[in-house]
Scaffold this motif. Structure first.
Motif, PDB file in Angstrom:
ATOM      1  N   PHE A  34      10.629  21.560 -24.641  1.00 47.83           N
ATOM      2  CA  PHE A  34       9.731  20.397 -24.609  1.00 47.83           C
ATOM      3  C   PHE A  34      10.419  19.170 -25.204  1.00 47.83           C
ATOM      4  CE2 PHE A  34       6.635  17.591 -26.610  1.00 47.83           C
ATOM      5  CZ  PHE A  34       5.824  17.285 -25.527  1.00 47.83           C
ATOM      6  N   LEU A  35      11.064  19.334 -26.347  1.00 54.48           N
ATOM      7  CA  LEU A  35      11.723  18.205 -27.011  1.00 54.48           C
ATOM      8  C   LEU A  35      12.892  17.645 -26.203  1.00 54.48           C
ATOM      9  CD1 LEU A  35      11.628  19.437 -30.714  1.00 54.48           C
ATOM     10  CD2 LEU A  35      10.397  17.476 -29.740  1.00 54.48           C
ATOM     11  N   SER A  36      13.407  18.422 -25.253  1.00 50.88           N
ATOM     12  CA  SER A  36      14.522  17.948 -24.427  1.00 50.88           C
ATOM     13  C   SER A  36      14.051  17.256 -23.143  1.00 50.88           C
ATOM     14  CB  SER A  36      15.456  19.103 -24.086  1.00 50.88           C
ATOM     15  OG  SER A  36      14.846  19.967 -23.142  1.00 50.88           O
ATOM     16  N   LEU A  37      12.745  17.199 -22.904  1.00 49.40           N
ATOM     17  CA  LEU A  37      12.237  16.575 -21.681  1.00 49.40           C
ATOM     18  C   LEU A  37      12.571  15.083 -21.627  1.00 49.40           C
ATOM     19  CD1 LEU A  37       8.603  18.046 -21.433  1.00 49.40           C
ATOM     20  CD2 LEU A  37      10.570  18.666 -20.012  1.00 49.40           C
ATOM     21  N   ASP A  38      13.023  14.618 -20.477  1.00 54.17           N
ATOM     22  CA  ASP A  38      13.272  13.185 -20.287  1.00 54.17           C
ATOM     23  C   ASP A  38      11.986  12.375 -20.449  1.00 54.17           C
ATOM     24  OD1 ASP A  38      15.968  13.581 -19.803  1.00 54.17           O
ATOM     25  OD2 ASP A  38      15.715  13.672 -17.629  1.00 54.17           O
ATOM     26  N   GLU A  39      10.860  12.984 -20.102  1.00 53.74           N
ATOM     27  CA  GLU A  39       9.573  12.283 -20.184  1.00 53.74           C
ATOM     28  C   GLU A  39       9.260  11.796 -21.598  1.00 53.74           C
ATOM     29  OE1 GLU A  39       9.221  14.969 -16.570  1.00 53.74           O
ATOM     30  OE2 GLU A  39      10.157  15.088 -18.542  1.00 53.74           O
ATOM     31  N   LEU A  40       9.850  12.404 -22.607  1.00 52.51           N
ATOM     32  CA  LEU A  40       9.580  11.986 -23.995  1.00 52.51           C
ATOM     33  C   LEU A  40      10.178  10.616 -24.313  1.00 52.51           C
ATOM     34  CD1 LEU A  40       9.925  15.156 -26.231  1.00 52.51           C
ATOM     35  CD2 LEU A  40       7.875  13.996 -25.481  1.00 52.51           C
ATOM     36  N   ASN A  41      11.123  10.161 -23.496  1.00 52.04           N
ATOM     37  CA  ASN A  41      11.758   8.871 -23.753  1.00 52.04           C
ATOM     38  C   ASN A  41      10.811   7.693 -23.578  1.00 52.04           C
ATOM     39  OD1 ASN A  41      14.226  10.134 -24.253  1.00 52.04           O
ATOM     40  ND2 ASN A  41      14.795  10.071 -22.093  1.00 52.04           N
TER      41      ASN A  41
END
Length: 190
Positions: A34-41
């Motif tokens: 989850f923490l590596s998702l691009d969406e978190l940017n």
């Protein structure tokens, strides 16, 4: 095809037999994905369930998200309306209390605001999922009602152990699919 109630009972019983050692190992893998998702940017506001029993452990993830500066929201049960509210939390030790159904929920004094209409991500719990993103929860319909009202523009994410993704079950009109399922071994984009 088994009914939702029978599937729920079967899979929750199966999940209850998983060792905490495996739960912690798999939970870390899921949360790291989850923490590596691009969406978190490009997001600010993330709502997540507070884990209990043998669900994917969200506590380390929530602490990490708070440390990274995200606005983190946790659900609380509004039993008389059959839905959930959401309140911002800044400290897992200070901001949570025992709530309905034995779940940790934001303290009452934090619940004075309406649910934000701009939640970016909502992480939902469940007992079992299909690859199409449909879920069987715990039988109250709280999350389906909440997602129908507050989740239209949010990325809906499920955390699930691989074993609990099945081919099919009866889907009803009020069921709302998630957009992404993250397991210890894969990310399924719906």
């Amino acid at each position: 095809m088994l009914t939702k109630d029978k599937l729920r009972k079967y899979h929750l019983d199966k999940r209850s037999k998983i060792t905490f050692e495996k739960i912690n190992k798999w939970s870390k893998k899921i949360c790291d994905k989850f923490l590596s998702l691009d969406e978190l940017n490009n997001v600010q506001k993330i709502m997540s369930y507070i884990s209990m029993r043998k669900e994917v452990n969200t506590y380390p993830l929530l602490e990490s998200l708070i440390e990274k500066g995200f606005k983190v929201y946790a659900p609380y049960t509004i039993k008389k309306e059959g839905t959930l509210g959401a309140a911002q939390i800044d400290d897992l030790d200070l901001d949570l209390q025992d709530g309905v159904f034995g779940v940790q929920e934001p303290k009452r004094e934090l619940r004075n605001k309406a649910v934000p209409d701009d939640l970016d991500i909502i992480i939902v719990p469940g007992a079992v999922y299909t690859k199409d993103g449909y879920r069987i929860g715990y039988g109250g319909g709280y999350y389906d009602k909440f997602l129908a009202e507050h989740g239209q523009n949010a990325l809906k994410v499920a955390f699930c152990y691989d074993y609990f993704i099945i081919d099919d079950f009866p889907v009803e009109d009020h069921d709302i699919a998630v957009d992404l399922i993250i397991t210890e071994n894969q990310i399924i984009k719906i």
